[in-house]
Design an enzyme around this catalytic site. Sequence first.
Site, PDB file in Angstrom:
ATOM      1  N   ASP A 225      45.671  43.243  38.768  1.00 50.92           N
ATOM      2  CA  ASP A 225      44.523  43.851  38.928  1.00 50.92           C
ATOM      3  C   ASP A 225      43.430  43.765  37.932  1.00 50.92           C
ATOM      4  OD1 ASP A 225      45.242  45.080  41.506  1.00 50.92           O
ATOM      5  OD2 ASP A 225      46.039  46.732  40.671  1.00 50.92           O
ATOM      6  N   ALA A 226      43.485  42.641  37.546  1.00 49.26           N
ATOM      7  CA  ALA A 226      42.410  42.085  36.533  1.00 49.26           C
ATOM      8  C   ALA A 226      40.998  42.235  36.821  1.00 49.26           C
ATOM      9  CB  ALA A 226      42.411  40.627  35.844  1.00 49.26           C
TER      10      ALA A 226
END
Length: 317
Positions: A225-226
Amino acid sequence: MMTTRKSVLFLQLVLLVAASLPPASKQMEVSLKKWLADNQLLYTTPDAEDTAMDAGVVAASKAQVHVGVDPAGGTIADALAGVPDGGGGGEPKSYVLSLKPGQVFREKVVVGKGKPFVTLKSDPANPAVIVWNDTAATLGKDGEPLGHVRSATLTVEADNFVASGVVIKNDAPSGVEGGKTVALRVAGTKASFFKCTIEAGGQGAVYDDDGQHYFKECTINGGADAIFGFGRSWYDGCRVVSKKDPATVVSTTTAQTQRAPKYEGLDGTTNPAFLGFSFHNCTIEVGAGGGADDKVYLGRAWDDSSFVVFSNTMMAN
């Protein structure tokens, strides 16, 4: 911003690509085309013949206040405290906080909703670093876990924010239980980031929370989930590096029904959301230590009405 004659050709090309995709439901096809068209209107660079910019932005840019910030003499929070809420009345002003190049500002920074037209700038060749180490599990002053919303090193709630040549970092160690580590949370609208590095050691880096934002030539370094959130943003010429395997480089979080806005599709149907991200001229890759078989998962858009669009983008596995 209004569209230009040049951008019409680009938009037509994008719509041709959309038309060549595998068959989908009529509603989704219409919604995707409308979403692409709306984004093109939002992010086109104006030509001289266009109605160019928001009047407030033009007025604020003509009345700039410049403030130098050096950690030896004060904090970014101190400088922001000197920015009047609502621009201080009268004509809006932009406040440009020049962070001393090469210096580390170890602090948690919040640009509140009442402080529009703020710029944080440094030298991209020798950038200032804003760093903190909260995680979602860190306890706040109320004794409750911060959660990812309050864990960010830099939180931007104001509209028309700009960051240029700055490193925004969360250096909490990876692998901490409950350790989503947000470096940047941006929740105002029309925020822009130029030549910035946004980095987190654990899960998450950019919480693209709400509004329409623009990232130009930035490096975004994170794990799973950058990039995630409710935003509707354009990433142009950016480098996105995934540190984990498996990893989700880009995701849009599950949109709650009561939050998801609606708009009319081209055929009069209603799409329950117009959220998502566009990546243009970007690179997406596995970070240092990744092997040839490491995978990067693209566009895990959890809400079935969000879009993640990649154009002219080099991708890892």
